[in-house]
Design a protein around this motif. Structure first.
Motif, mmCIF file in Angstrom:
data_model
loop_
_atom_site.group_PDB
_atom_site.id
_atom_site.type_symbol
_atom_site.label_atom_id
_atom_site.label_comp_id
_atom_site.label_asym_id
_atom_site.label_seq_id
_atom_site.Cartn_x
_atom_site.Cartn_y
_atom_site.Cartn_z
ATOM 1 N N ARG A 75 -11.800 8.040 -8.218
ATOM 2 C CA ARG A 75 -10.923 7.783 -9.367
ATOM 3 C C ARG A 75 -11.638 8.184 -10.636
ATOM 4 N NH1 ARG A 75 -8.853 2.360 -9.700
ATOM 5 N NH2 ARG A 75 -8.024 3.043 -11.669
ATOM 6 N N ALA B 2 -1.880 9.662 -9.697
ATOM 7 C CA ALA B 2 -2.126 9.108 -11.033
ATOM 8 C C ALA B 2 -2.294 7.597 -10.928
ATOM 9 C CB ALA B 2 -0.963 9.456 -11.944
ATOM 10 N N ASP B 3 -2.455 6.932 -12.065
ATOM 11 C CA ASP B 3 -2.647 5.480 -12.075
ATOM 12 C C ASP B 3 -1.331 4.773 -11.718
ATOM 13 O OD1 ASP B 3 -4.962 3.573 -13.513
ATOM 14 O OD2 ASP B 3 -2.969 2.677 -13.357
ATOM 15 N N PHE C 113 -5.921 -7.324 -5.763
ATOM 16 C CA PHE C 113 -7.119 -6.514 -5.514
ATOM 17 C C PHE C 113 -6.722 -5.108 -5.063
ATOM 18 C CE2 PHE C 113 -9.870 -10.493 -4.514
ATOM 19 C CZ PHE C 113 -10.080 -10.683 -5.863
ATOM 20 N N LEU C 114 -5.637 -5.042 -4.288
ATOM 21 C CA LEU C 114 -5.142 -3.727 -3.856
ATOM 22 C C LEU C 114 -4.699 -2.894 -5.070
ATOM 23 C CD1 LEU C 114 -4.257 -1.905 -1.421
ATOM 24 C CD2 LEU C 114 -2.018 -2.955 -1.633
ATOM 25 N N LEU C 115 -3.993 -3.554 -5.982
ATOM 26 C CA LEU C 115 -3.548 -2.855 -7.192
ATOM 27 C C LEU C 115 -4.748 -2.399 -8.030
ATOM 28 C CD1 LEU C 115 -1.200 -1.927 -8.976
ATOM 29 C CD2 LEU C 115 -1.067 -4.220 -9.928
ATOM 30 N N ASP C 116 -5.823 -3.202 -7.982
ATOM 31 C CA ASP C 116 -7.045 -2.812 -8.711
ATOM 32 C C ASP C 116 -7.644 -1.509 -8.184
ATOM 33 O OD1 ASP C 116 -7.416 -4.788 -10.693
ATOM 34 O OD2 ASP C 116 -8.023 -6.218 -9.162
ATOM 35 N N VAL C 117 -7.422 -1.239 -6.895
ATOM 36 C CA VAL C 117 -7.939 0.014 -6.329
ATOM 37 C C VAL C 117 -7.162 1.207 -6.878
ATOM 38 C CG1 VAL C 117 -8.370 1.287 -4.177
ATOM 39 C CG2 VAL C 117 -8.641 -1.180 -4.225
ATOM 40 N N PHE C 118 -5.882 1.001 -7.145
ATOM 41 C CA PHE C 118 -5.029 2.103 -7.592
ATOM 42 C C PHE C 118 -4.850 2.163 -9.108
ATOM 43 C CE2 PHE C 118 -3.830 1.573 -3.204
ATOM 44 C CZ PHE C 118 -3.631 2.864 -2.770
ATOM 45 N N SER C 119 -5.306 1.173 -9.794
ATOM 46 C CA SER C 119 -5.052 1.133 -11.236
ATOM 47 C C SER C 119 -6.161 0.394 -11.970
ATOM 48 C CB SER C 119 -3.716 0.423 -11.485
ATOM 49 O OG SER C 119 -3.535 0.234 -12.849
ATOM 50 N N GLY C 120 -6.347 0.782 -13.222
ATOM 51 C CA GLY C 120 -7.295 0.066 -14.068
ATOM 52 C C GLY C 120 -8.731 0.474 -13.847
ATOM 53 N N PHE D 261 -2.944 2.162 -18.085
ATOM 54 C CA PHE D 261 -4.292 2.644 -17.763
ATOM 55 C C PHE D 261 -4.204 4.152 -17.533
ATOM 56 C CE2 PHE D 261 -4.505 -1.790 -16.327
ATOM 57 C CZ PHE D 261 -5.615 -2.201 -17.025
ATOM 58 N N THR E 275 0.841 -1.210 0.000
ATOM 59 C CA THR E 275 0.000 0.000 0.000
ATOM 60 C C THR E 275 0.871 1.253 0.000
ATOM 61 O OG1 THR E 275 -1.610 -1.228 1.320
ATOM 62 C CG2 THR E 275 -1.916 1.140 1.196
ATOM 63 N N LEU F 59 2.544 1.660 -3.329
ATOM 64 C CA LEU F 59 1.590 2.106 -4.365
ATOM 65 C C LEU F 59 1.274 3.600 -4.216
ATOM 66 C CD1 LEU F 59 -0.859 -0.910 -4.651
ATOM 67 C CD2 LEU F 59 0.460 0.091 -6.497
ATOM 68 N N VAL F 60 1.087 4.031 -2.975
ATOM 69 C CA VAL F 60 0.819 5.465 -2.759
ATOM 70 C C VAL F 60 2.021 6.284 -3.234
ATOM 71 C CG1 VAL F 60 0.503 7.248 -0.989
ATOM 72 C CG2 VAL F 60 -0.832 5.161 -0.880
ATOM 73 N N THR G 209 2.137 6.326 -7.086
ATOM 74 C CA THR G 209 1.065 7.085 -7.755
ATOM 75 C C THR G 209 1.170 8.594 -7.478
ATOM 76 O OG1 THR G 209 -0.403 6.634 -5.898
ATOM 77 C CG2 THR G 209 -0.639 5.222 -7.822
#
Lengths: 172, 272
Positions: free
Chosen positions: B170, B126-127, A60-67, B132, A12, A15-16, A19
């Protein structure tokens, strides 16, 4: 559970950071895929079930930040974990070169799985060329990142295992 | 033998998990955009961290550019240039303030033009992946924002909200490959669909016999159900009309510079 409590917060925070800070200071260079690197590490060192669940949670965590669609990265990272765990029995996971080697293969596999799933399931068919063309640079960025993160991952792995990593999987 | 069976069991469980993940993805792909409990929780927990990191970093950058650089220069120069440096520092600060003023003014003027209620928000991240095109803003359901709301900037369309938590959302940018906006070529009123390609926009279903020229403005048509009519999307950069076939091949450059985007407006429709 301990693995999850260690690697989920780490992922987490990473990822923060990627991003917010990475895109601010290095917008031209692709972000490292830190979640993939942690999954590869887990593939070598974590027990099969606990590691698999952890990889799914990281996805699933990555899905929150991407896509756009929830579940996309969860499925891919679980697939990468299963493949890595399968091959890890034939490789020496404690060799310092194994994880960088796995990073090269894993980055390519991640991109190919992404393209396949996007082409088969969604209507994002234009993006495949962008993903494929970004693989070489992504491998370079991931390699540098995995070298920087390896000591931290090993340290967390030891805390999670409460025993030397060599014997961790044998006992599990 | 027992170990082998145990291993097979675990592999079987993982394969079942993989199939479940596949089904979950497939289900989410076909359903309307929504934010589940896990996504909301992570967004709520990480929003203060993202906001803090972004605000602090921007503050440090501004401090570095506006002050520390000047202090270093001041130390390097002799006393004859001290007065000049002071004036230069004031000039730079004024220049920054003027630019900020202009930007906010444009945003406010744009806000007045829009009939619907517009909620200003800041871009905080950002992503996480490169292929994406999404951003995260610092306003969410507590400000009245929900999924599928249009997001715009002073220069044009930014995208639409896809995931909303209490204090963050988002936004799917119009350059993302899964984004499609009902559009019009302003001069000829040709109807088209502006679809993202990852870095620019491709105009689909523009009839071959309709007029389109490089430099024409692309605007929202208002028929897609998300964006109000008449907001700039971009300008046409490539037009190819084949001798046969139904449609033209048209590319457009987005009106918004996404790499420098800091403030946006989320349009909340009156009926919502």
């Amino acid at each position: 559970m301990k693995l999850f409590l260690l690697f989920f917060p780490l992922s987490t925070v990473l990822l923060v950071a990627q991003t917010t800070l990475w895109t601010m200071f290095l917008p031209q260079i692709p972000c490292p895929n830190t979640t993939l690197l942690i999954t590869l590490y887990l593939g070598f060192h974590a027990p099969l079930l606990a590691g698999g669940l952890c990889a799914l949670a990281l996805g699933f965590l990555l899905d929150v930040f991407s896509g756009v669609t929830f579940g996309f990265h969860g499925m891919i990272l679980l697939g990468i974990f299963i493949l890595t765990a399968g091959f890890s029995r034939q490789l020496n996971g404690d060799n310092t070169l194994t994880l960088p080697f796995a990073t090269i293969i894993g980055t390519g596999a991640f991109a190919l799985m992404s393209v396949t799933i996007l082409l088969l399931f969604s209507d994002r068919d234009q993006v495949w060329l962008e993903i494929i063309s970004s693989i070489p640079l992504q491998i370079g960025v991931n390699l540098v990142t995995v070298l920087a993160l390896s000591p931290l991952l090993s340290c967390l792995g030891r805390i999670g295992a409460k025993q030397p990593l060599n014997s961790f999987r044998k006992h599990s | 033998m027992r170990d082998f069976i145990d291993l097979q069991k675990r592999l079987f469980v993982l394969l079942v998990l993989f199939i479940c993940a596949l089904l979950l993805y497939s289900y989410n792909l076909r359903s309307k955009p929504s934010t589940n409990l896990f996504e909301r929780s992570v967004l709520v927990l990480t929003e203060p961290l993202s906001q803090g990191v972004t605000t602090t970093t921007r503050g440090v950058i501004t401090l570095w550019q506006d002050y520390l650089n000047l202090v270093r220069v001041k130390q390097e120069n002799d006393s004859l240039f001290r007065e000049l440096q002071r004036l230069e520092r004031i000039h730079i600060r004024n220049h920054e303030l003027t630019a900020e003023n202009l930007r906010l003014k444009q945003l406010l003027e744009f806000r007045e033009q829009v009939e619907e209620q517009a909620i200003p928000a800041q871009v905080i991240s950002a992503d996480a992946m490169n292929w994406f095109q999404t951003i995260t803003i610092n306003k969410g359901t507590s400000s009245g924002i929900s999924e599928n709301m249009p997001v715009v900037a002073a220069s044009g369309v930014v995208g639409r909200t896809i995931k909303c938590a209490a204090n963050s959302s988002r936004v799917l940018l119009i350059t993302d490959a899964s984004s499609a906006v009902a559009a019009l070529i302003q001069s000829s009123r040709t109807r088209t669909v502006a679809r993202g390609t990852g870095y620019d926009i491709s105009c689909e279903f523009a009839a071959r016999l309709d007029e389109a020229s490089i430099g024409d403005y692309l605007i929202t048509s208002g028929t897609g159900g998300v964006f109000p009519k008449g907001i700039p999307i971009g300008t046409l950069t490539k037009v190819y009309t084949p001798e046969y076939g139904l449609f033209q091949t048209i590319k457009a450059k987005p009106a918004v510079d996404f790499s420098r985007l800091e403030e946006v407006l989320v349009i909340v429709k009156k009926e919502q």
